[in-house]
Design a protein around this motif. Structure first.
Motif, mmCIF file in Angstrom:
data_model
loop_
_atom_site.group_PDB
_atom_site.id
_atom_site.type_symbol
_atom_site.label_atom_id
_atom_site.label_comp_id
_atom_site.label_asym_id
_atom_site.label_seq_id
_atom_site.Cartn_x
_atom_site.Cartn_y
_atom_site.Cartn_z
ATOM 1 N N VAL A 19 7.384 -5.997 3.859
ATOM 2 C CA VAL A 19 6.235 -5.415 4.957
ATOM 3 C C VAL A 19 6.669 -5.504 6.249
ATOM 4 O O VAL A 19 6.666 -4.495 7.025
ATOM 5 N N ALA A 20 7.557 -6.545 6.631
ATOM 6 C CA ALA A 20 7.944 -6.606 7.903
ATOM 7 C C ALA A 20 9.001 -5.391 8.328
ATOM 8 O O ALA A 20 8.983 -5.142 9.482
ATOM 9 N N ALA A 21 9.758 -5.451 7.060
ATOM 10 C CA ALA A 21 11.032 -4.337 7.544
ATOM 11 C C ALA A 21 10.426 -2.920 7.750
ATOM 12 O O ALA A 21 10.636 -2.451 8.583
ATOM 13 N N GLY A 22 9.243 -2.855 6.848
ATOM 14 C CA GLY A 22 8.722 -1.401 7.213
ATOM 15 C C GLY A 22 7.784 -1.450 8.601
ATOM 16 O O GLY A 22 8.155 -0.273 9.261
ATOM 17 N N ALA A 23 7.370 -2.528 8.821
ATOM 18 C CA ALA A 23 6.817 -2.475 10.419
ATOM 19 C C ALA A 23 7.587 -2.393 11.577
ATOM 20 O O ALA A 23 7.528 -1.539 12.516
ATOM 21 N N VAL A 24 8.805 -2.996 11.115
ATOM 22 C CA VAL A 24 9.992 -2.686 12.196
ATOM 23 C C VAL A 24 10.390 -1.299 12.498
ATOM 24 O O VAL A 24 10.617 -0.790 13.327
ATOM 25 N N ILE B 90 7.943 0.329 1.468
ATOM 26 C CA ILE B 90 6.623 -0.006 0.926
ATOM 27 C C ILE B 90 6.914 -0.120 -0.792
ATOM 28 O O ILE B 90 6.289 -0.908 -1.233
ATOM 29 N N GLY B 91 7.714 0.567 -1.279
ATOM 30 C CA GLY B 91 8.136 0.472 -2.865
ATOM 31 C C GLY B 91 8.663 -0.968 -3.245
ATOM 32 O O GLY B 91 8.028 -1.482 -3.958
ATOM 33 N N LEU B 92 9.544 -1.422 -2.275
ATOM 34 C CA LEU B 92 9.853 -2.949 -2.320
ATOM 35 C C LEU B 92 8.688 -3.904 -2.560
ATOM 36 O O LEU B 92 8.603 -4.841 -3.281
ATOM 37 N N SER B 93 7.778 -3.554 -1.431
ATOM 38 C CA SER B 93 6.691 -4.339 -1.356
ATOM 39 C C SER B 93 5.761 -4.324 -2.389
ATOM 40 O O SER B 93 5.181 -5.178 -3.041
ATOM 41 N N LEU B 94 5.635 -3.141 -3.019
ATOM 42 C CA LEU B 94 4.688 -2.863 -4.102
ATOM 43 C C LEU B 94 5.397 -3.821 -5.342
ATOM 44 O O LEU B 94 4.582 -4.200 -6.270
ATOM 45 N N THR B 95 6.611 -3.462 -5.518
ATOM 46 C CA THR B 95 7.290 -3.955 -6.651
ATOM 47 C C THR B 95 7.215 -5.531 -7.001
ATOM 48 O O THR B 95 6.764 -6.129 -7.747
ATOM 49 N N MET B 96 7.403 -6.083 -5.488
ATOM 50 C CA MET B 96 7.106 -7.376 -5.202
ATOM 51 C C MET B 96 5.678 -8.053 -5.537
ATOM 52 O O MET B 96 5.516 -8.942 -6.213
ATOM 53 N N THR C 211 9.146 -13.646 -4.913
ATOM 54 C CA THR C 211 8.478 -12.378 -4.622
ATOM 55 C C THR C 211 7.437 -12.315 -3.582
ATOM 56 O O THR C 211 7.417 -11.533 -2.754
ATOM 57 N N THR C 212 7.129 -13.461 -3.150
ATOM 58 C CA THR C 212 6.085 -13.719 -1.999
ATOM 59 C C THR C 212 6.976 -13.540 -0.592
ATOM 60 O O THR C 212 6.523 -12.805 0.214
ATOM 61 N N PHE C 213 8.062 -14.142 -0.444
ATOM 62 C CA PHE C 213 8.720 -14.021 0.629
ATOM 63 C C PHE C 213 9.387 -12.567 0.620
ATOM 64 O O PHE C 213 9.559 -12.039 1.824
ATOM 65 N N SER C 214 9.858 -12.095 -0.416
ATOM 66 C CA SER C 214 10.405 -10.749 -0.391
ATOM 67 C C SER C 214 9.313 -9.569 -0.046
ATOM 68 O O SER C 214 9.457 -8.665 0.681
ATOM 69 N N LEU C 215 7.980 -9.871 -0.385
ATOM 70 C CA LEU C 215 6.879 -9.124 -0.034
ATOM 71 C C LEU C 215 6.812 -8.928 1.421
ATOM 72 O O LEU C 215 6.637 -8.000 2.186
ATOM 73 N N ILE C 216 6.687 -10.320 1.828
ATOM 74 C CA ILE C 216 6.327 -10.410 3.385
ATOM 75 C C ILE C 216 7.810 -9.616 4.204
ATOM 76 O O ILE C 216 7.704 -8.877 5.146
ATOM 77 N N VAL D 250 5.809 -23.756 -16.291
ATOM 78 C CA VAL D 250 5.635 -22.415 -15.485
ATOM 79 C C VAL D 250 6.368 -22.654 -13.894
ATOM 80 O O VAL D 250 6.209 -22.034 -13.226
ATOM 81 N N LYS D 251 6.879 -23.715 -14.110
ATOM 82 C CA LYS D 251 7.887 -24.196 -12.798
ATOM 83 C C LYS D 251 8.826 -23.001 -12.576
ATOM 84 O O LYS D 251 8.921 -22.530 -11.256
ATOM 85 N N PRO D 252 9.493 -22.325 -13.473
ATOM 86 C CA PRO D 252 10.402 -21.149 -13.271
ATOM 87 C C PRO D 252 9.670 -20.181 -12.605
ATOM 88 O O PRO D 252 10.019 -19.483 -11.711
ATOM 89 N N LEU D 253 8.407 -19.821 -13.103
ATOM 90 C CA LEU D 253 7.669 -18.695 -12.875
ATOM 91 C C LEU D 253 7.053 -18.781 -11.500
ATOM 92 O O LEU D 253 6.937 -18.121 -10.475
ATOM 93 N N ASN D 254 6.936 -20.221 -10.966
ATOM 94 C CA ASN D 254 6.335 -20.374 -9.829
ATOM 95 C C ASN D 254 7.473 -20.145 -8.788
ATOM 96 O O ASN D 254 7.208 -19.746 -7.807
ATOM 97 N N SER D 255 8.885 -20.379 -9.153
ATOM 98 C CA SER D 255 9.955 -19.910 -8.492
ATOM 99 C C SER D 255 9.975 -18.679 -8.215
ATOM 100 O O SER D 255 10.329 -17.998 -7.156
ATOM 101 N N VAL D 256 9.706 -17.672 -9.212
ATOM 102 C CA VAL D 256 9.748 -16.220 -9.185
ATOM 103 C C VAL D 256 8.655 -16.031 -8.147
ATOM 104 O O VAL D 256 9.001 -15.147 -7.363
ATOM 105 N N LYS D 257 7.618 -16.463 -8.365
ATOM 106 C CA LYS D 257 6.323 -16.043 -7.294
ATOM 107 C C LYS D 257 6.604 -16.452 -5.913
ATOM 108 O O LYS D 257 6.447 -15.603 -5.048
ATOM 109 N N THR D 258 7.469 -17.557 -5.743
ATOM 110 C CA THR D 258 7.837 -17.634 -4.449
ATOM 111 C C THR D 258 8.850 -16.628 -3.742
ATOM 112 O O THR D 258 8.597 -16.172 -2.752
#
Lengths: 223, 477
Positions: B311-316, B29-35, B303-308, B293-301
């Motif tokens: 959360v999935a890891a926590g659920a598992v 959850i900490g990783l999820s929140l960080t992301m 973080t989104t995948f890391s977030l998912i 902002v292209k590099p920031l968009n990469s960061v956003k992507t």
């Protein structure tokens, strides 16, 4: 009155069909203390499961107090079991995270009995089965086998059931404690006018009951 | 005791196991929140960069940059078609020039006009240069590099910028404030000029005073302040006036088209590109922002995948734990069913147990998120920092060779205004300087994630519970 008619229970074990109960017909009048005896694997526990509505027969009917249990749906059976039947198991089967008192209160909670009433009844029952007040607040892990079985009997009596089904209630106890538990069951059945069906392989205990049914290979035999 | 209190109590049956599960869940959850924190911070930054840019389009001669050997000229005629492009609300055309002070000596160094037929001005620059060619003097950290070496001439004064513009209210993209007199018309070919307060003070000018430039007498129509020393070294005249005075009829250095709304910026940019073809480089602020902002968009992507993933890891984790717990307590479930407990009640207990573990994990996760949010965001963004800075590099001031339509090549000086909008906004300087904020929204998201994890994780166990037959209890161990 408990009446079982032409009860059949078959299990599928791989490619083989095992008949655990074969055309069993029996009746037990209200308030009687009866026993079912037989060798290991003779189908005693299966018959008890069917009589207690824990399992459904392949065919046949079970009528308790005029109600055909075999036609009930699952959610009706939950209510029926909670209010009409008390179970006592060989290995006690108390909920380990609850105290003795809470274990006895549990069936009453399911039956929506108000909390103060639950506490009063549970305390009274535990006193009747001989548990000391300090033991009532202990979890099962801190009680002896005999004490746990006393709690299990108190739990079975919690909702004042018409029928108590006991599966080898003295099987895990030493002879002295087993005798005490049996006497306790007997006395309570008399006091509460409850029908008790005990499964046992102890013929001495069976001899003290009002009636004994003998099972062999899933069939009721006369001896 | 109700299912809630029983569920909570069940969560602590085995303290060692509970502690381990809560710790692992806390990390998840900490990783999820960080992301989540990183994602929101980056998202806010992207929005601030885009909102700081405005709805303008820069138009420059094709290939226009200080390093190029030749550039095509851009003319007023060429840009006439831009005015007809849909959603273009205005077009500012400018011509830059620099003149040296009459009688001053100019070294041959890399700024200033190279071939304006020796035109000069009677004005003296208000800019003070306290630097020497050899790095000595008051500001010895700065040096002026003179072709062939040598010293600055003793009577050197900095050259003065002349800006011919159709919008005299702006210098190099910055608005000016008229302090006295009045502004001039950008489209009228007159000899009226605007000078800065510094220029007026240095040359003892007031409204109505005159000075010479290109051997012509110009009149001060107004005195302005731009707020910057560089822009205050600029004399503003109308575009037609500077084209006439400097002998660059029809030429312009650059133009800025303003679009009626940010929504139409992209379409208008494309339309202008199509109109001008290879004659001009057309860059919208939107393009610059997107590139920035292209590099920031990469960061956003990421973080989104890391977030998912987190959360999935926590659920598992919860799912496996709860499956294990159900298998372990199968007999107990059977007992509860045998004595009157319904599936729903038992499932509720397990759900509460799962939720208890997840919420405890969320508390630990929250600490991890608070502590780790900023460093993780910085680490993710720092990799993109260099490329982000590279995206905003734009030509500075200097001379650029221009090929005129008649084939003649001449040098044009420019003030380096292009690409300044992003830099001026301050949004870009802070691109790598992203601050994370943990507000109630993120806290609620964190606990929301915990609830989702608990629900997802206990779904399978709920199915298993419903399948446990009460007769299980009859089987001896």
């Amino acid at each position: 009155m408990l009446e079982a008619t032409n009860l059949v229970k078959k299990f599928q074990s791989g490619d083989t069909t095992v008949t655990a109960a074969s055309d069993i017909t029996l009746s037990v009048p209200d308030g009687q203390f009866v026993s079912i005896v037989g060798r290991s694997g003779s189908g005693k526990s299966t018959l008890l499961s069917l009589l207690g509505a824990l399992d459904k027969p392949t065919s046949g009917s079970i009528v308790v107090g005029g109600q055909d249990v075999t036609t009930m749906r699952d959610h009706q059976l939950i209510g029926y079991r909670g209010k009409s039947i008390g179970f006592v198991f060989q290995n006690y089967n108390l909920v380990p995270s609850l105290t003795a008192l809470e274990n006895v209160m549990l069936p009453m909670e399911f039956a929506k009995v108000p909390k103060p009433e639950r506490i009063e009844r549970a305390t009274q029952l535990l006193e009747e089965v001989g548990l000391e007040p300090d033991q009532m607040h202990r979890k099962p892990g801190r009680l002896s086998g005999g004490q746990q079985q006393r709690v299990a009997i108190a739990r079975a009596l919690a909702n004042k059931p018409k029928l108590i089904l006991a599966d080898e209630p003295t099987g895990n106890l030493d002879t002295t404690t087993g005798k005490k538990i049996f006497d306790l069951l007997h006395a309570l059945s008399r006091k509460e006018n409850t029908t008790i069906v005990v499964v046992t392989h102890d013929l001495e205990i069976a001899g003290k009951t009002d009636k004994t049914f003998h099972l062999e290979d899933g069939k009721l035999v006369k001896k | 005791m109700n299912p809630v209190s029983r569920g909570i109590r069940n969560a602590f049956r085995n303290n060692v196991r509970t502690a381990s599960i809560v710790l692992i869940l806390g990390l998840s959850i900490g990783l999820s929140l960080t992301m989540l924190v990183a994602q929101k911070a980056v998202d806010n930054k992207i929005k601030s960069v885009k909102s700081a840019i405005g709805n303008t389009i820069d138009i420059m001669p094709a290939g226009f940059n200080p390093g190029s050997q030749a550039n095509n000229a851009l003319t007023t005629d060429t840009l006439a078609s831009v005015k007809t492009v849909a959603h273009v609300s205005s077009l500012t055309e400018t011509l830059d020039d620099r003149l040296s002070t009459t009688g001053s000596e100019q070294p041959t160094f890399s700024f200033g006009r190279g071939d304006n037929n020796g035109s000069t001005t009677s004005l003296t620059s208000p800019v003070k240069i306290n630097i020497s060619s050899d790095g000595t003097g008051a500001n010895k950290g700065y040096r002026v590099f003179i072709d062939g070496g040598g010293s600055l001439p003793t009577n050197f004064t900095p050259p003065i910028s002349f800006l011919g513009t159709t919008n005299p209210g702006e210098v190099n993209g910055s608005s000016i404030a008229i302090k006295s007199g009045k502004s001039i018309s950008g489209g009228a070919d007159t000899n009226d000029a605007l000078v800065s307060t510094d220029m007026a003070s240095k040359n003892s000018l007031s409204v109505g005073s005159t000075f010479t430039a290109y051997s012509t007498t110009l009149t001060v129509a107004g005195i302005f302040d731009s707020g910057s020393q560089g822009n205050n070294n600029t004399v503003i005249v109308s575009l037609p006036a500077l084209q006439r005075l400097s002998g660059q009829a029809g030429d312009i250095t650059s133009a800025v088209a303003t679009v009626d709304s940010l929504d139409n910026l992209s379409a208008a940019t494309t339309a202008i590109k199509n109109k001008l073809g290879s004659d001009a480089d057309v860059t919208s602020a939107q393009d610059q922002a997107d590139n920035t902002v292209k590099p920031l968009n990469s960061v956003k992507t990421v973080t989104t995948f890391s977030l998912i993933g987190a959360v999935a890891a926590g659920a598992v984790i919860i799912l496996l734990v709860m499956v294990m717990v159900v298998r372990e307590r199968k007999r107990e479930i059977g007992v509860i069913k045998a004595i009157g407990g319904s599936n729903l009640r038992i499932m509720s207990e397990f759900m509460v147990e799962s939720l208890t573990l997840a919420v405890l994990g969320a508390v630990i996760g929250l600490f991890i998120g608070v502590i780790g949010g900023q460093p993780v965001t910085n680490a993710l963004v720092s990799n993109s920092q260099d490329s982000a800075n590279a995206q905003i590099q734009a030509p500075g001031g200097g001379n650029v060779p221009i090929m005129r339509p008649d084939g003649a090549i001449r040098t044009r000086s420019f003030g380096g205004q292009f690409g300044n909008r992003l830099r001026r906004s301050g949004a870009v300087q802070g691109l790598s300087n992203i601050h994370t904020q943990i507000g109630w929204g993120i806290l609620l998201d964190g606990f929301g994630a915990a609830v989702v994890i608990a629900v997802l994780g206990s779904a399978l166990s709920a199915g298993m519970i419903s399948k446990v037959r009460p007769s299980t209890v009859m089987r001896t161990e």
